[in-house]
Write a protein that holds these residues in place. Structure first.
Motif, PDB file in Angstrom:
ATOM      1  N   GLY A 303       0.803  -1.226   0.000  1.00 45.69           N
ATOM      2  CA  GLY A 303       0.000   0.000   0.000  1.00 45.69           C
ATOM      3  C   GLY A 303       0.833   1.271   0.000  1.00 45.69           C
ATOM      4  O   GLY A 303       0.328   2.353  -0.289  1.00 45.69           O
ATOM      5  N   ASN A 304       2.143   1.144   0.285  1.00 48.82           N
ATOM      6  CA  ASN A 304       3.008   2.338   0.245  1.00 48.82           C
ATOM      7  C   ASN A 304       3.422   2.704  -1.173  1.00 48.82           C
ATOM      8  O   ASN A 304       3.945   3.792  -1.417  1.00 48.82           O
ATOM      9  CB  ASN A 304       4.286   2.092   1.054  1.00 48.82           C
ATOM     10  CG  ASN A 304       3.988   1.869   2.513  1.00 48.82           C
ATOM     11  OD1 ASN A 304       2.974   2.362   3.027  1.00 48.82           O
ATOM     12  ND2 ASN A 304       4.851   1.135   3.184  1.00 48.82           N
ATOM     13  N   VAL A 306       2.577   4.083  -3.782  1.00 45.03           N
ATOM     14  CA  VAL A 306       1.492   4.917  -4.317  1.00 45.03           C
ATOM     15  C   VAL A 306       1.673   5.282  -5.793  1.00 45.03           C
ATOM     16  O   VAL A 306       0.743   5.761  -6.423  1.00 45.03           O
ATOM     17  CB  VAL A 306       1.298   6.191  -3.468  1.00 45.03           C
ATOM     18  CG1 VAL A 306       0.757   5.818  -2.098  1.00 45.03           C
ATOM     19  CG2 VAL A 306       2.609   6.956  -3.356  1.00 45.03           C
ATOM     20  N   THR A 325      -4.803  -2.361   1.929  1.00 42.61           N
ATOM     21  CA  THR A 325      -4.020  -1.161   1.603  1.00 42.61           C
ATOM     22  C   THR A 325      -4.033  -0.847   0.117  1.00 42.61           C
ATOM     23  O   THR A 325      -3.538   0.192  -0.308  1.00 42.61           O
ATOM     24  CB  THR A 325      -2.566  -1.338   2.050  1.00 42.61           C
ATOM     25  OG1 THR A 325      -2.075  -2.548   1.482  1.00 42.61           O
ATOM     26  CG2 THR A 325      -2.446  -1.412   3.551  1.00 42.61           C
ATOM     27  N   ASN A 328      -4.762   2.529  -1.470  1.00 42.20           N
ATOM     28  CA  ASN A 328      -3.774   3.606  -1.650  1.00 42.20           C
ATOM     29  C   ASN A 328      -3.246   3.665  -3.085  1.00 42.20           C
ATOM     30  O   ASN A 328      -2.682   4.674  -3.493  1.00 42.20           O
ATOM     31  CB  ASN A 328      -2.561   3.371  -0.741  1.00 42.20           C
ATOM     32  CG  ASN A 328      -2.899   3.502   0.727  1.00 42.20           C
ATOM     33  OD1 ASN A 328      -4.005   3.879   1.081  1.00 42.20           O
ATOM     34  ND2 ASN A 328      -1.935   3.203   1.570  1.00 42.20           N
TER      35      ASN A 328
HETATM   36  C1  NAG Z   1      -2.189   3.259   2.948  1.00 46.52           C
HETATM   37  O1  NAG Z   1      -3.329   2.687   3.520  1.00 46.52           O
HETATM   38  C2  NAG Z   1      -3.263   2.467   4.915  1.00 46.52           C
HETATM   39  C3  NAG Z   1      -4.523   1.813   5.359  1.00 46.52           C
HETATM   40  O2  NAG Z   1      -5.419   1.608   4.325  1.00 46.52           O
HETATM   41  C4  NAG Z   1      -3.019   3.774   5.614  1.00 46.52           C
HETATM   42  O3  NAG Z   1      -2.893   3.539   6.974  1.00 46.52           O
HETATM   43  C5  NAG Z   1      -1.759   4.381   5.063  1.00 46.52           C
HETATM   44  O4  NAG Z   1      -1.577   5.655   5.625  1.00 46.52           O
HETATM   45  C6  NAG Z   1      -1.823   4.540   3.574  1.00 46.52           C
HETATM   46  N1  NAG Z   1      -0.548   5.003   3.067  1.00 46.52           N
HETATM   47  C7  NAG Z   1      -0.436   5.976   2.203  1.00 46.52           C
HETATM   48  C8  NAG Z   1       0.947   6.294   1.753  1.00 46.52           C
HETATM   49  O5  NAG Z   1      -1.387   6.577   1.770  1.00 46.52           O
END
Ligand code: NAG
Ligand code: NAG
Ligand code: NAG
Ligand code: NAG
Ligand code: NAG
Ligand code: NAG
Ligand code: NAG
Length: 914
Positions: A303-304, A306, A325, A328
């Protein structure tokens, strides 16, 4: 810099010139002389370059020389095509890309270009090996030799080119391994070796190329593991190792490559799991790890990423669920995870991705609903979710998903009415909704998808008709609608589908004729119309479908004879016309089909002799017809089983289940004598009753003969699937009378069949014996059933249960006979009260009845019938204690020409001797 150079040259020149001109030296004259001297040196270098280039040009073929016509000695090389010089008139670049040049590099004197920075000879037809002397290009920074025919190894000497920044050798035929010395190219930024025949391993020294930005080894035969040292290359942006033989696992320190944007290692033998620190690669755009043996689950750290656009994991052993995740990854364009072991529900987070272009969760164990907003951004082109356990409806957002190109939802547990959930898609090519629980109608809108080539919706609960509009789908090639509940006629408009390759609409409830318009399907290879209620004659236009490989018209109500136009079906391999009402002879046309391998003509009314098959037949079934004469002497017939030939009028030949065709009369007589003796001895048991029997029999023989003629005529029309009784009762009458064989009408049950009491619309009470198995299954039960039908159709006698009709239908097969209130003899005998009432007079009456029936069967009928299972269970009694023999499942219709030595059949202890 220039000054230092000048002063050096001056020193050399002074010593040469001072002897003659020292007295003339002034400052200006000194400067003049020095520059002149410099020019001389540069001229020497240029002359060397010029002659090296001309020599090289000379070695190339005529066409190449013509391409380099500007390369002539009268003109400065700096003005030649593809040659670049610096201010001091040294050749710094040779760029002859894409000039159609042919030759080798062995005729090029590399040491004549000490200042060369760029050599670009890409996109030509240079061949041979790369010379070791290439190391003499001491200043070279870009070596671009891609898209040629270079072979042999990458020379180790090349690893001395300390200034080399770009080494591009892609699209050649280089072999051998990547030299270990590669680590010495400290300035290398780009190492592009894709599409060669390199083998060996990736040297761990690659980890020393600290400036490396791009490494591309795609499509070679490189084996071994991905060296861990590669994760030292923190400037790396593109790592492309696809299509090799790499094994081992993804380096656990992959997360160190923080600048990585492209990570492509698909089609290797990489195992292990995806390191969770992959989530550190926040610049990653493309992650392609498909076709490997990667296991474990998808880390939630995904999920990181992006910036991720391509998430391509298909064909691995990845398990677990899709992390939530994923919400994201709003830039995601390709989500392709098919053929893994993923499970669970798809995260609703997928509904948030607007750029999605390809969505392929196919062939996993996903459950739950499909993301309803999967086409949120309207960009979805490919949606393949087949072979999972998805439930619920088709995603709503698909209706306006105008770029849809491919849609596969087959083999799931999806539900809902699909009459109106799909839209009109200008680019749609392929649709497969087969094997779900969809219901509703087939939308005529499919025809408005101009590029639709395949529409498959088999194995659902679709109802209604085939929309005639489908005939307007201009590019439709494959239409598969089989195993639904489609009704109505076969639309003649389908004849407009001139591109059709396959039509499968079997196992529905379609009726009417096959329209003559099908003649337009000139390219069709597969036509499957089995198990419908189609009827009328088989149109001769079928003969025009000359590309047919497979034709199945079985289990319908086709009448008349097989058209002789079938002779034109010279590609046909598999022909099934079984279970119809076809009559006449087998046309010689069938025997002339050269490619025919499988032929099923069983359960028809075909008669006469079998034509002389000479073709490649492997399997044949001609059972249950009226065929006679010798079988063709080809293995398909000679090795055919008893079942494939049985129940015909009189076949002979060398098959194990048949008699030879020309039996010497001596043998035949002997056999007849034996048979006669047998029958007589059997009959002698009832000698006392013979007179009664004969008189009865004469009477019935006449009566039944006349009746038989009538029946035969009727039967030829209506033999299969419906009725003889008064000509009027229909399949549905029986279904209605028994409320679909409801248990409350059940009066008896056996191992193979159940007996129901049914009141017909006209008021008659009948017994309906329904077979448990479907008749098309070749079980012993269904064989017994056919035997019974056949036996009962042959005989009529007061003491034989009267057959009123039968039905061989794909869903139910049953036999209808008169209902006898008294029940079976064994019931009477085992019930104390009834047994007392069953006095001697009545018992004798029953015995007489049975004897009379047996006599009739053995002598009154032609061919004779042996019941083989006379027992108290199979003798039914009416209210007048008249016996009626029933249950002809084990009966045998004696072929007077055959030996009739068969396996035991019947109830032990009761069956007739012999
Ligand atoms: C990605 O998703 C998770 C949970 O869905 C969240 O906690 C996290 O902040 C998100 N990371 C980004 C980079 O948006
Ligand atoms: C060579 O020339 C072509 C155009 O003729 C150019 O596209 C290419 O970039 C040049 N090669 C190099 C290495 O500069
Ligand atoms: C990679 O870097 C580590 C230190 O970060 C060093 O110890 C190791 O030798 C390097 N490996 C190579 C192959 O250069
Ligand atoms: C990543 O790339 C940027 C420039 O694109 C560079 O400044 C940075 O040093 C690189 N990161 C590492 C760890 O090398
Ligand atoms: C890299 O990933 C690991 C594990 O996911 C984490 O502990 C670490 O902090 C990350 N490093 C960076 C620089 O983000
Ligand atoms: C979808 O996006 C909306 C807003 O863009 C956000 O509020 C919601 O949490 C997201 N849903 C998921 C499941 O990520
Ligand atoms: C239909 O297919 C043809 C060729 O297959 C293609 O050229 C055309 O663009 C397609 N039409 C649409 C609307 O996509």
């Amino acid at each position: 810099m220039v000054f230092i150079k000048l002063s050096l040259i001056r020193l050399i020149l002074c010593s040469l010139l001072s002897l003659h001109y020292s007295h003339l030296f002034t400052f200006s004259s000194f400067a003049f002389a020095a520059i002149t001297a410099n020019e001389v040196a540069e001229n020497q270098e240029m002359e060397a370059s010029e002659s090296a280039l001309l020599e090289w040009r000379e070695s190339l073929d005529n066409q190449s020389q013509a391409s380099l016509s500007s390369w002539t000695s009268g003109v400065s090389p700096c003005r030649w095509k593809g040659i670049v010089c610096d201010e001091s008139i040294s050749v710094t670049a040779i760029n002859v890309t894409n000039l159609g040049l042919q030759g080798t590099l062995h005729t090029l004197n590399f040491s004549s270009f000490p200042k060369l920075l760029t050599l670009d000879i890409s996109h030509n037809s240079f061949s041979g090996t790369i010379p070791q002397q290439i190391a003499n290009l001491s200043s070279v920074s870009q070596l671009i030799m891609s898209a040629n025919n270079f072979s042999g190894p990458i020379p180790i000497s090349m690893m001395k080119l300390a200034s080399l920044s770009i080494l591009n050798l892609e699209y050649n035929k280089l072999s051998g391994s990547i030299p270990e010395e590669i680590g010495e190219l400290q300035n290398l930024k780009s190492l592009i070796l894709q599409w060669n025949q390199l083998s060996g391993t990736i040297p761990p020294t690659i980890g020393r190329l600290s400036n490396l930005v791009r490494v591309d080894l795609t499509e070679n035969s490189i084996s071994g593991t991905i060296p861990t040292s590669i994760t030292n290359l923190t400037n790396l942006e593109l790592l492309q190792f696809s299509n090799n033989r790499l094994s081992g696992s993804i380096p656990s320190s992959i997360g160190d490559l923080v600048n990585l944007t492209v990570f492509e290692i698909d089609d290797n033998r990489i195992s292990g799991s995806i390191p969770s620190n992959i989530g550190n690669l926040t610049k990653l755009v493309s992650m392609v790890i498909a076709i490997n043996m990667i296991s474990g689950s998808i880390p939630t750290s995904i999920g990181n990423l992006v910036n991720l656009q391509f998430f391509v994991l298909y064909e691995n052993n990845i398990s677990g669920v899709i992390p939530s995740t994923f919400g994201n990854l709003t830039n995601l364009e390709v989500f392709s995870v098919f053929n893994n072991k993923l499970e669970g529900r798809l995260t609703p987070a997928l509904n948030n991705i607007t750029n999605l272009n390809i969505f392929r969760p196919a062939i996993n164990s996903f459950t739950g609903p499909l993301p309803q907003q999967i086409c949120l951004g309207g960009l979805l082109e490919s949606f393949t979710a087949e072979s999972n356990y998805f439930t619920g409806p088709v995603p709503k957002s698909l209706k306006n998903c105008s770029r849809l190109y491919r849609l596969k939802l087959n083999e799931n547990q999806l539900t809902g009415n699909i009459s109106d959930v799909f839209g009109v898609y200008p680019e749609l090519d392929y649709v497969d909704l087969s094997s779900n629980n969809f219901y509703g109608h087939i939308s005529p809108n499919w025809a408005k998808c101009p590029n639709l080539t395949s529409l498959k919706m088999s194995n659902n609960n679709l109802s209604g008709g085939i929309p005639p509009e489908l005939g307007q789908a201009p590019n439709l090639r494959v239409l598969v609608l089989s195993s639904n509940h489609l009704t109505g006629k076969f639309p003649k408009e389908l004849g407009n589908l001139t591109a059709l390759l396959e039509l499968s609409i079997g196992d529905n409830e379609l009726s009417g004729n096959i329209p003559a318009e099908i003649a337009a399907w000139s390219g069709i290879t597969r036509l499957e119309l089995a198990a419908n209620n189609l009827g009328g004659p088989v149109p001769k236009q079928v003969g025009e479908l000359r590309k047919l490989l497979y034709l199945n018209l079985s289990k319908n109500e086709f009448t008349e004879s097989i058209p002789s136009e079938f002779s034109q079906l010279q590609s046909l391999q598999d022909l099934d016309l079984s279970c119809n009402l076809l009559n006449g002879e087998i046309p010689a046309a069938l025997a002339s089909m050269q490619r025919l391998e499988t032929l099923n003509l069983s359960h028809n009314n075909l008669s006469g002799a079998i034509p002389d098959f000479q073709n490649s037949l492997l399997n044949v079934d001609i059972s249950n017809n009226q065929l006679e004469g010798s079988i063709p002497s080809i293995p398909a017939f000679l090795n055919a089983s008893f079942d494939a030939l049985k129940n015909n009028k009189g076949l002979c030949g060398k098959a194990s289940s048949l008699v030879p065709c020309h039996t010497p009369p001596h043998d035949k007589m002997k056999r007849n004598v034996i048979m006669l003796a047998l029958l007589l001895s059997f009959g002698a048991l009832f000698l006392l009753l013979l007179v009664v029997g004969i008189s009865l029999c004469i009477y019935y023989r006449r009566a039944t003969k006349a009746k038989k003629e009538e029946d035969k005529e009727e039967k030829s029309q209506d033999h299969y699937s419906l009725w003889i009784y008064d000509g009027k009762i229909e399949y549905k009458d029986i279904i209605e009378a028994t409320e679909g064989f409801d248990d409350k009408y059940l009066v008896g049950e056996g191992g193979t069949a159940s007996v129901y009491k049914a009141k017909l619309p006209a008021g008659q009470i009948v017994a309906v014996k329904k077979l448990h198995a479907a008749p098309n299954e070749e079980t012993p039960d269904s064989k017994a059933f056919s035997t019974e039908v056949k036996a009962l159709a042959e005989i009529k006698h007061r003491n034989i249960v009267k057959s009123l009709g039968y039905c061989l239908h794909p869903r139910f097969s049953f036999l209808i006979y008169e209902f006898l209130e008294g029940g079976s003899l064994d019931k009477v005998l085992t019930d104390d009260t009834r047994a007392t009432m069953f006095d001697w007079e009545r018992r004798v009456k029953v015995v007489k009845g049975v004897a009379s029936a047996l006599y009739h069967m053995h002598h009154g009928c032609f061919p004779p019938i042996v019941h083989r299972d006379i027992s108290s269970k199979n003798v039914l009694i009416d209210l007048d204690y008249e016996a009626h023999i029933s249950d002809f499942g084990t009966a045998k219709i004696l072929n007077p020409d055959s030996q009739n030595i068969t396996a035991f059949a019947g109830t032990y202890g009761y069956s007739a001797p012999g």
